[in-house]
Design a protein around this motif. Sequence first.
Motif, PDB file in Angstrom:
ATOM      1  N   UNK A  99       0.877  -1.124  -0.109  1.00 18.20           N
ATOM      2  CA  UNK A  99       0.005  -0.113   0.158  1.00 18.20           C
ATOM      3  C   UNK A  99       0.885   1.201  -0.062  1.00 18.20           C
ATOM      4  N   UNK A 100       1.968   1.161   0.691  1.00 11.44           N
ATOM      5  CA  UNK A 100       2.796   2.314   0.960  1.00 11.44           C
ATOM      6  C   UNK A 100       3.312   2.677  -0.316  1.00 11.44           C
ATOM      7  N   UNK A 101       4.082   1.659  -1.104  1.00 14.88           N
ATOM      8  CA  UNK A 101       4.662   2.060  -2.344  1.00 14.88           C
ATOM      9  C   UNK A 101       3.561   2.380  -3.460  1.00 14.88           C
ATOM     10  N   UNK A 102       2.423   2.263  -3.251  1.00 20.24           N
ATOM     11  CA  UNK A 102       1.562   2.198  -4.483  1.00 20.24           C
ATOM     12  C   UNK A 102       1.201   3.716  -4.053  1.00 20.24           C
ATOM     13  N   UNK A 103       0.875   3.991  -2.817  1.00 18.50           N
ATOM     14  CA  UNK A 103       0.545   5.382  -2.580  1.00 18.50           C
ATOM     15  C   UNK A 103       1.619   6.716  -2.883  1.00 18.50           C
ATOM     16  N   UNK A 104       2.761   6.176  -2.533  1.00 22.79           N
ATOM     17  CA  UNK A 104       3.779   7.068  -2.817  1.00 22.79           C
ATOM     18  C   UNK A 104       4.250   7.065  -4.389  1.00 22.79           C
TER      19      UNK A 104
ATOM     20  N   UNK B  38      -3.697  13.258  -6.021  1.00 23.46           N
ATOM     21  CA  UNK B  38      -3.719  12.516  -5.029  1.00 23.46           C
ATOM     22  C   UNK B  38      -4.938  12.690  -4.207  1.00 23.46           C
ATOM     23  N   UNK B  39      -5.507  13.773  -3.860  1.00 25.32           N
ATOM     24  CA  UNK B  39      -6.787  13.992  -3.309  1.00 25.32           C
ATOM     25  C   UNK B  39      -7.760  13.498  -3.989  1.00 25.32           C
ATOM     26  N   UNK B  40      -7.597  13.673  -5.123  1.00 24.58           N
ATOM     27  CA  UNK B  40      -8.853  12.999  -6.113  1.00 24.58           C
ATOM     28  C   UNK B  40      -8.942  11.597  -6.114  1.00 24.58           C
ATOM     29  N   UNK B  41      -7.737  10.988  -6.162  1.00 24.96           N
ATOM     30  CA  UNK B  41      -7.790   9.329  -5.738  1.00 24.96           C
ATOM     31  C   UNK B  41      -8.381   9.048  -4.534  1.00 24.96           C
ATOM     32  N   UNK B  42      -8.105  10.017  -3.672  1.00 25.71           N
ATOM     33  CA  UNK B  42      -8.621   9.444  -2.284  1.00 25.71           C
ATOM     34  C   UNK B  42     -10.134   9.824  -2.033  1.00 25.71           C
ATOM     35  N   UNK B  43     -10.670  10.326  -3.020  1.00 30.43           N
ATOM     36  CA  UNK B  43     -12.258  10.502  -3.152  1.00 30.43           C
ATOM     37  C   UNK B  43     -12.598  11.809  -2.710  1.00 30.43           C
TER      38      UNK B  43
END
Lengths: 407, 711
Positions: A99-104, B38-43
């Motif tokens: 998850x961390x790698x994908x989020x980064x 990033x914000x968009x992908x977080x919904x």
Amino acid sequence: MIQSLFLINCSGDIFLEKHWKSVVSQSVCDYFFEAQEKAADVENVPPVISTPHHYLISIYQDKLFFVSVIQTEVPPLFVIEFLHRVADTFQDYFGECSEAAIKDNVVIVYELLEEMLDNGFPLATESNILKELIKPPTILRSVVSSITGSSNVGDTLPTGQLSNIPGHQVGIEYTNNEAYFDVVEEIDAILGKSGSTVFAEIQGVIDACIKLSGMPNLSLSFMNPRLLDDVSFHPCIRFKCWESERVLSFIPPDGNFRLISYRVSSQNLVAIPAYVKHSISFKENSSSKYGKTIEGITVTVHMPKVVPNMNLTPTQGSYTFDPVTKVLTWDVGKITPQKLPSLKGLVNLQSGAPKPEENPSLNIQFKIQQLAISGLKVNRLDMYGEKYKPFKGVKYVTKAGKFQVRT
Amino acid sequence: MPYLGSEDVVKELKKALCNPHIQADRLRYRNVIQRVIRHMTQGLDMSGVFMEMVKASATVDIVQKKLVYLYMCTYAPLKPDLALLAINTLCKDCSDPNPMVRGLALRSMCSLRMPGVQEYIQQPILNGLRDKASYVRRVAVLGCAKMHNLHGDSEVDGALVNELYSLLRDQDPIVVVNCLRSLEEILKQEGGVVINKPIAHHLLNRMSKLDQWGQAEVLNFLLRYQPRSEEELFDILNLLDSFLKSSSPGVVMGATKLFLILAKKFPHVQTDVLVRVKGPLLAACSSESRELCFAALCHVRQILHSLPGHFSSHYKKFFCSYSEPHYIKLQKVEVLCELVNDENVQQVLEELRGYCTDVSADFAQAAIFAIVVVQTFRDLVWLCPQCTEAVCQALPGCEENIQDSEGKQALIWLLGVHGERIPNAPYILEDFVENVKSETFPAVKMELLTALVRLFLSRPAECQDMLGRLLYYCIEEEKNMAVRDRGLFYYRLLLVGIDEVKRILCSPKSDPSLGLLEDQAERPVNSWASDFNTLVPVYGKARWATISKCVGAEHGGSERSHTASFAVSGHLISEENKGRVQEAPDSETLMLVPNCQLTAEYFEKTWLSLEVAHQQVLPWQGEVHPDTLQMALQVVNIQTIAMSRAGSQPWKAYLSAQDDTGCLFLTELLLESENSEMQISVKQSEARTETLNSFMSVLETVIGTIGDIKS
């Protein structure tokens, strides 16, 4: 075909979604969570779930769920394979699929997903083509790009996309022409209570890493090709040649790929390199036969829930016990035939809890370098069609696959 | 970062995006855009900065372009008026010298999903189809399908379709596959892309150049092609031979299915193919990916329907290992159960016995698992008497793991029938008798009564007391009428005398004439070949049909026929789904009697004497295939009295059915040539609306399913 993809972590957060056709609401994942609740253990969610309007096909890899939303009839294996390819690509790009790698790397993730599927259909999935479209993040590159502001996108199109041979790039010149093969064999086995082999089988693959200029024509032969039971081939291999001469003849794609995978299952051929005694004492057999040491041995045991802690002394290596997951891991290391490792000690039970009825099963990991346990050996590799002389190499390794000992 | 509500975030980002200093600094600018994404992908709703993002799309930085395109595709439907501004930039990028930019821009434009965009994308797509870079052509070909979807149900653009058909000859393999995919979507109203002889042979020749996804899909498309001669058929099979050994399980399955369908008139070829894919299938069953294992196991089970014992020599492959997820274990036990033969029964039983007490780590799991195992035991005992002994030995100790009604019933049945060989049988049953008050399932209580009476016959001394208690409870205290009746029945039976009880209860304990292998009705391969490599083996066809139906209702007619395009004619309702079709009416107390065959004269007489009880119109497209319809109706116990030939106009059919109360349902189906609907008139011998409604729903299901397949 594949409408949307949701990535979900073990605690049930949807941390990434991508839609290739119309947007499907996140609420569709509720059916998935429902199935998860029903399954008691999160990992036991069946891979295909139906909802009133869609099918959800999911895979579980590296503690993440890849949930795809399907609206029309599809071959399930196709979707499952594709999802694995997505996960493998992340692994390839970021070094880990977490998850961390994908989020980064969320931006690269979106770029990748955009290239891998269009309108729900798989497009570019070969690692070498993707890497030319989207450069993987490296420490050096991120430093460079932060200074120069250069992009992480290749400005030219991958040349491989113009070639007629899948994955083979025309007109590339390598300074070092190399062809390396890894023969990796995994033993899947279940050893019974008495030490007898309930089931044993070898799953083998030959992975190739090939960097050859021009259009080389390779042929790889084995000392003992009849050993292989069921073989499946990379598309580049000429099947007829194998049928008639038992020789692998092919024009290789560039870079890393899986040349063949095979199975050796005739019971008598599988020599079990290690076995464990009930009282958990280790022995190595057949070491004289192969003359190789077994290394990297780890034993994992899922202890019953009533075990709060334990106090053990290994004669070799070290052990850890996770009181939450109840997993005992014993890192044994190498085995020397003279001195067999053992792990002895006291296992505490919760006071008042009844004695567990069964001994837990043991899962074993190990590795043997420079040996294919089936006895498979590569005879020679010949190259036709090009003048230069390539570097050639074959490495063998045997590992434990699903290697389980019942007690 | 401190928590901010989405409004604050939008405000902050908006300010940053407008800041000329940031705009001047390429890196900082891109970072801000990345934060938006990033914000968009977080919904979080980021549509507030749409205007600023559109401005950011005018850049030479490809990554920034990609990001902005991604943003626009997400929010364009919300801000259609603003998105039109962005189209300008996209149009310009469509003629960029860099093919990558052209492709990206074209793809994003086609994915905008907002009304009114069609007129702007048409020209770029047409240009893209003739682009010299294959990357752009790939995008443009799929763009055609997207454009068609945007148009809604409008008519098909003939010129475009022709262009796509000609692009099937493109030298880039992915363009070829994309053409097929695109045509399939555009032509779904007409049944999808047409595979004629030249196209089929062209595709066959290109197969080796495609990637695995392309191969899998082309194999699927080739199912539509019907070779003209036997010679051609075997030529095709020869060409495809190597795909049975592909490293991708998806391709192997696709090839297998194609072989099975093409060789439907040559059963020996089908068998041969199934033998040849045995290896790859078994390999998939032990693949690293648990999901692949699962799907492969489902297919193994399907093959076993026709070739029982096909995998018998590999039964050890299906032994469960401790760490596998339960859905795999369940499938494996089912497979094992089908693979049992005289030689391996001992080993299999030994193995199953191991599972009964295994995984004590998690009691709940063990329980679920053990149920399956015990049911397996029951089936085993019934089918192969010689293994009874082994089962009896395995039984004691299982009872604690079983929680579920069916598992309990199976266990109790076994204890009753084979109790004389299991030393502690009466004592296990005694536990059940003790707890009968808290037992929630009436079926378990009934099973317990039967088992105890049976055991009483062989071991009277140990059972008399508790049988008395159980009968007392059932007759005096039990609330459930069925259980009470059963109790009274046994009580009175016992009063008649022990010999009478024996005569009635001691039916054969198993049927030795049924060898395990012979018993399984071998279904012809053709009965499931069309379902192979679809979701049907994993789930059932009826389930899928309901889903497609809902989808159809939601999206109107277009979606309906779309779902139809994947279905291949063949048997409609497979054996295991028979039950499902009947289940629905069951709940509404309709039970159609099988084999109610009326004579044509009697039908005519009754038809004329009755009033029409119900009339309804169902959608229907295309011709009727009487055989398929008749077969489907037969499955739900509706008999066909008479039917017009295929293609005659108007087309008519007369059907009859009878329920368990003797009420007759007479039906007329009428299909006028110009209408795309089926008129149904039903007459009923006794006027009862609730059964009529149930009957109608059965009929509707059948006709709906057939209609979906045929249209």
